[in-house]
Scaffold this active site. Sequence first.
Site, PDB file in Angstrom:
ATOM      1  N   CYS A  90      29.367  22.443  16.281  1.00  9.68           N
ATOM      2  CA  CYS A  90      29.754  23.800  15.872  1.00  9.68           C
ATOM      3  C   CYS A  90      31.277  23.935  15.876  1.00  9.68           C
ATOM      4  O   CYS A  90      31.927  23.741  16.902  1.00  9.68           O
ATOM      5  CB  CYS A  90      29.141  24.839  16.809  1.00  9.68           C
ATOM      6  N   ILE A  91      31.822  24.268  14.727  1.00  9.29           N
ATOM      7  CA  ILE A  91      33.281  24.230  14.565  1.00  9.29           C
ATOM      8  C   ILE A  91      33.977  25.265  15.441  1.00  9.29           C
ATOM      9  O   ILE A  91      35.017  24.988  16.043  1.00  9.29           O
ATOM     10  CB  ILE A  91      33.656  24.363  13.068  1.00  9.29           C
TER      11      ILE A  91
END
Lengths: 132, 119
Positions: A78-79
């Site tokens: 997840c960025i």
Amino acid sequence: MKFSLVVFAAPDGDPATLTALKFAQAVLDQGHEIYRLFFYQRGVYHGSSLAVYPQDETDINQAWQSFIAEQQLDAVVCIASAVKRGILNAEEANRYERPSANLADNFTLSGLGQWVDACVHSDRVVSFGEAQ
Amino acid sequence: MTKSILIINRAGPYADGRAKAALDMALSAAVFEQQVMLLYTGDAVFQLVQNQQADLIHRKSPSAALSALPLYGVEKVYVDQAALISRGLEEQALAVEAEILNSNEMSNLLESADVAFAL
């Protein structure tokens, strides 16, 4: 059956990371498919290529990274969770003017949309570890 | 394809990042046109209390994100009745429209969801 795994657990100290890895291996051993691994919150530390473990401890980052490479799995970090914890690919390091990138090979930085997509396209989505 | 995704909130608003992570998941799923359901149980019912002054502890109150839920099409918000009662909270104290569920109704909700995540 198509499985996706959401890993909330950090690689260090949370036994759920090993449970997740063993579960993923069992899923494939039983002839099922893994659609995606999604590393969220502290789980994003699995994507670090810089972690160094003491010699008498299992290098869980390396274990995951080898497994993902061997099985050619779609491993998404997840960025938003990653960049604030200092897990960056070259593109993000460049964007935020940080001195280096450390995302391990075979991992992708992407958004929660990939988690939603995994929910839509998997028969089962199983999460590991406590969110924090 | 549309699935029903249930996000179970268990953490208080400022204990850690779970309240925000759960809302991020709910809003993302809604953006991608999934049917999102939110359940608040345990200390998470405190997330719903109105008029929180989170700036005093340098945090962000969940209220803004909660009020955005209907705009994203998230209209199914459920609250564990026992969690409210044991914390002395009345339905009127809540900042959002929510359906209060007893334990049987919560079981049915869980059963109805295609996917469920507990944070």
